[in-house]
Design an enzyme around this catalytic site. Sequence first.
Site, PDB file in Angstrom:
ATOM      1  N   SER A 147      -6.470   2.359  -0.224  1.00  0.00           N
ATOM      2  CA  SER A 147      -7.382   2.782   0.539  1.00  0.00           C
ATOM      3  C   SER A 147      -8.718   2.421  -1.040  1.00  0.00           C
ATOM      4  O   SER A 147      -8.760   3.086  -2.209  1.00  0.00           O
ATOM      5  CB  SER A 147      -7.881   3.936   1.041  1.00  0.00           C
ATOM      6  OG  SER A 147      -9.298   3.837   1.674  1.00  0.00           O
ATOM      7  N   TYR A 160     -10.661  11.533   5.053  1.00  0.00           N
ATOM      8  CA  TYR A 160      -9.319  10.007   4.699  1.00  0.00           C
ATOM      9  C   TYR A 160     -10.068   9.647   2.978  1.00  0.00           C
ATOM     10  O   TYR A 160      -8.877   9.370   3.160  1.00  0.00           O
ATOM     11  CB  TYR A 160     -10.283   9.170   5.880  1.00  0.00           C
ATOM     12  CG  TYR A 160      -9.671   7.563   5.491  1.00  0.00           C
ATOM     13  CD1 TYR A 160     -10.404   7.080   4.525  1.00  0.00           C
ATOM     14  CD2 TYR A 160      -8.779   7.147   6.083  1.00  0.00           C
ATOM     15  CE1 TYR A 160      -9.377   5.662   4.886  1.00  0.00           C
ATOM     16  CE2 TYR A 160      -8.358   6.562   6.324  1.00  0.00           C
ATOM     17  CZ  TYR A 160      -8.250   5.274   5.276  1.00  0.00           C
ATOM     18  OH  TYR A 160      -7.551   4.069   5.087  1.00  0.00           O
TER      19      TYR A 160
HETATM   20  P1  NAP Z   1      -4.126   1.409  12.275  1.00  0.00           P
HETATM   21  O1  NAP Z   1      -4.431  -0.135  13.390  1.00  0.00           O
HETATM   22  O2  NAP Z   1      -5.245   3.125  13.272  1.00  0.00           O
HETATM   23  O3  NAP Z   1      -2.458   1.698  12.864  1.00  0.00           O
HETATM   24  C1  NAP Z   1      -2.107   3.042  12.898  1.00  0.00           C
HETATM   25  C2  NAP Z   1      -0.557   3.440  12.987  1.00  0.00           C
HETATM   26  O4  NAP Z   1      -0.264   4.662  12.232  1.00  0.00           O
HETATM   27  C3  NAP Z   1      -0.459   3.102  14.796  1.00  0.00           C
HETATM   28  O5  NAP Z   1       1.126   2.764  14.754  1.00  0.00           O
HETATM   29  C4  NAP Z   1      -0.684   4.203  14.854  1.00  0.00           C
HETATM   30  O6  NAP Z   1       0.068   4.823  16.588  1.00  0.00           O
HETATM   31  C5  NAP Z   1       0.379   5.108  13.561  1.00  0.00           C
HETATM   32  N1  NAP Z   1       0.374   6.530  13.104  1.00  0.00           N
HETATM   33  C6  NAP Z   1      -0.629   6.919  12.981  1.00  0.00           C
HETATM   34  N2  NAP Z   1      -0.857   8.617  12.801  1.00  0.00           N
HETATM   35  C7  NAP Z   1       0.801   8.433  12.777  1.00  0.00           C
HETATM   36  C8  NAP Z   1       2.231   9.514  13.201  1.00  0.00           C
HETATM   37  N3  NAP Z   1       1.579  10.913  13.240  1.00  0.00           N
HETATM   38  N4  NAP Z   1       3.398   9.284  13.772  1.00  0.00           N
HETATM   39  C9  NAP Z   1       4.092   8.281  13.621  1.00  0.00           C
HETATM   40  N5  NAP Z   1       2.789   7.117  13.334  1.00  0.00           N
HETATM   41  C10 NAP Z   1       1.323   7.014  13.354  1.00  0.00           C
HETATM   42  O7  NAP Z   1      -4.210   0.914  11.185  1.00  0.00           O
HETATM   43  P2  NAP Z   1      -4.226  -0.078   9.923  1.00  0.00           P
HETATM   44  O8  NAP Z   1      -5.693  -0.018   9.809  1.00  0.00           O
HETATM   45  O9  NAP Z   1      -3.328  -0.967  10.633  1.00  0.00           O
HETATM   46  O10 NAP Z   1      -3.994   0.787   8.992  1.00  0.00           O
HETATM   47  C11 NAP Z   1      -2.850   1.059   8.698  1.00  0.00           C
HETATM   48  C12 NAP Z   1      -2.494   1.859   7.265  1.00  0.00           C
HETATM   49  O11 NAP Z   1      -3.722   1.117   6.195  1.00  0.00           O
HETATM   50  C13 NAP Z   1      -3.535   3.872   7.693  1.00  0.00           C
HETATM   51  O12 NAP Z   1      -2.774   4.093   6.045  1.00  0.00           O
HETATM   52  C14 NAP Z   1      -4.966   2.522   7.026  1.00  0.00           C
HETATM   53  O13 NAP Z   1      -5.361   4.222   6.406  1.00  0.00           O
HETATM   54  C15 NAP Z   1      -4.252   2.051   5.637  1.00  0.00           C
HETATM   55  N6  NAP Z   1      -5.897   1.390   5.463  1.00  0.00           N
HETATM   56  C16 NAP Z   1      -5.941   0.626   6.397  1.00  0.00           C
HETATM   57  C17 NAP Z   1      -7.965  -0.508   6.011  1.00  0.00           C
HETATM   58  C18 NAP Z   1      -7.780  -0.538   7.324  1.00  0.00           C
HETATM   59  O14 NAP Z   1      -9.413  -2.134   6.793  1.00  0.00           O
HETATM   60  N7  NAP Z   1      -7.611  -1.479   8.356  1.00  0.00           N
HETATM   61  C19 NAP Z   1      -8.358  -0.310   4.603  1.00  0.00           C
HETATM   62  C20 NAP Z   1      -7.465   0.501   3.488  1.00  0.00           C
HETATM   63  C21 NAP Z   1      -6.166   1.222   4.174  1.00  0.00           C
HETATM   64  P3  NAP Z   1      -0.975   4.606  17.018  1.00  0.00           P
HETATM   65  O15 NAP Z   1      -1.664   3.863  16.989  1.00  0.00           O
HETATM   66  O16 NAP Z   1       0.603   5.562  17.994  1.00  0.00           O
HETATM   67  O17 NAP Z   1      -1.429   6.088  16.780  1.00  0.00           O
HETATM   68  C1  GCO Z   2     -14.029   3.396   6.532  1.00  0.00           C
HETATM   69  C2  GCO Z   2     -12.841   2.287   6.592  1.00  0.00           C
HETATM   70  C3  GCO Z   2     -12.563   2.166   5.356  1.00  0.00           C
HETATM   71  C4  GCO Z   2     -10.456   1.409   5.689  1.00  0.00           C
HETATM   72  C5  GCO Z   2     -10.060   1.851   4.583  1.00  0.00           C
HETATM   73  C6  GCO Z   2     -10.896   0.966   3.262  1.00  0.00           C
HETATM   74  O1  GCO Z   2     -14.382   3.977   7.634  1.00  0.00           O
HETATM   75  O2  GCO Z   2     -15.064   3.134   4.968  1.00  0.00           O
HETATM   76  O3  GCO Z   2     -12.300   2.844   7.833  1.00  0.00           O
HETATM   77  O4  GCO Z   2     -11.430   3.903   4.941  1.00  0.00           O
HETATM   78  O5  GCO Z   2      -9.799   1.986   6.928  1.00  0.00           O
HETATM   79  O6  GCO Z   2      -9.404   2.813   4.320  1.00  0.00           O
HETATM   80  O7  GCO Z   2      -9.899   0.469   2.661  1.00  0.00           O
END
Ligand code: NAP
Ligand code: GCO
Length: 267
Positions: A147, A160
């Site tokens: 992230s 986080y």
């Molecule tokens: P999301 O929409 O919240 O999806 C997260 C997924 O993880 C959901 O399918 C959730 O299932 C599942 N999950 C959560 N806890 C779990 C557990 N204990 N066991 C199994 N599955 C679990 O998140 P996203 O935005 O796609 O992000 C995916 C990854 O990318 C995360 O690691 C996040 O930190 C990272 N990330 C996101 C962003 C962003 O801007 N979106 C940026 C950087 C990194 P449920 O829905 O059933 O809870």
């Molecule tokens: C926040 C956002 C970010 C993104 C991502 C950025 O609240 O700052 O959720 O943390 O999820 O991780 O890379």
Amino acid sequence: MDIMSRFSLEGKIALVTGGSYGIGFAIASAYAAAGARIVFNDIKQEAVDKGLESYRAQGIDAKGYVCDVTNEEQVKEMIDRIEEEVGVIDILVNNAGIIKRIPMCEMTAAEFRQVIDVDLNAPFIMSKAVIPGMIKKGHGKIINICSMMSELGRETVSAYAAAKGGLKMLTKNIASEYGEFNIQCNGLGPGYIATPQTAPLRELQADGSRHPFDQFIIAKTPAARWGEPEDLMGPAVFLASEASNFVNGHVLYVDGGILAYIGKQPK
Ligand code: NAP
Ligand code: GCO
């Protein structure tokens, strides 16, 4: 030389945690397009069912399992079942994650631990479960979804950021400890991506204006836009393919340039 064949995932088995939707779903879809067999898990049966439907709608014959990635017993059982029903995993994407946006001094220790459990302990548990099979197979790829918060802090995301900072170092340590077995472990660091996880940061205000945080990210991103899960597909395929066999312990940021930019100067 057919350089594109180095990006092929033909014949590979890829497990994407939390792959029902969002970033995990996009990465798994890209892996399927590159030839991989897709396996994913989610914490609830209905999420797995929803995910299976979404994969089927894309013509992807994925296999889904209910598993809480923080539960070592459930993870062991899931990996054993996958190895029996599908085969030994070649590619693991530690994607499942949660975030709690709470000012640190108002966050309980239990809330802090919950985020660390999913975002840091689970990638440890998952990686430990798949590495023995990868060693036997003579190769493996582990991709940890890091992230911006692996590098930067901001208000309300202490747990986080601590987890994602730790995940960057876990990535480097797995690379260090298992590189000799032809296992490459790298991080993929998305910028701000439009998924359910960031929906609260993009909500339109009562007066119809963009959320202040939405405007902030646009000003902080040279690309002047939020990322889409699709923006992660190419980098994710690269890190899962033979094309990255000498890339190890690296975090590949896919952030539209946020980490390079001081931010748009106010007019
Ligand atoms: P999301 O929409 O919240 O999806 C997260 C997924 O993880 C959901 O399918 C959730 O299932 C599942 N999950 C959560 N806890 C779990 C557990 N204990 N066991 C199994 N599955 C679990 O998140 P996203 O935005 O796609 O992000 C995916 C990854 O990318 C995360 O690691 C996040 O930190 C990272 N990330 C996101 C962003 C962003 O801007 N979106 C940026 C950087 C990194 P449920 O829905 O059933 O809870
Ligand atoms: C926040 C956002 C970010 C993104 C991502 C950025 O609240 O700052 O959720 O943390 O999820 O991780 O890379």
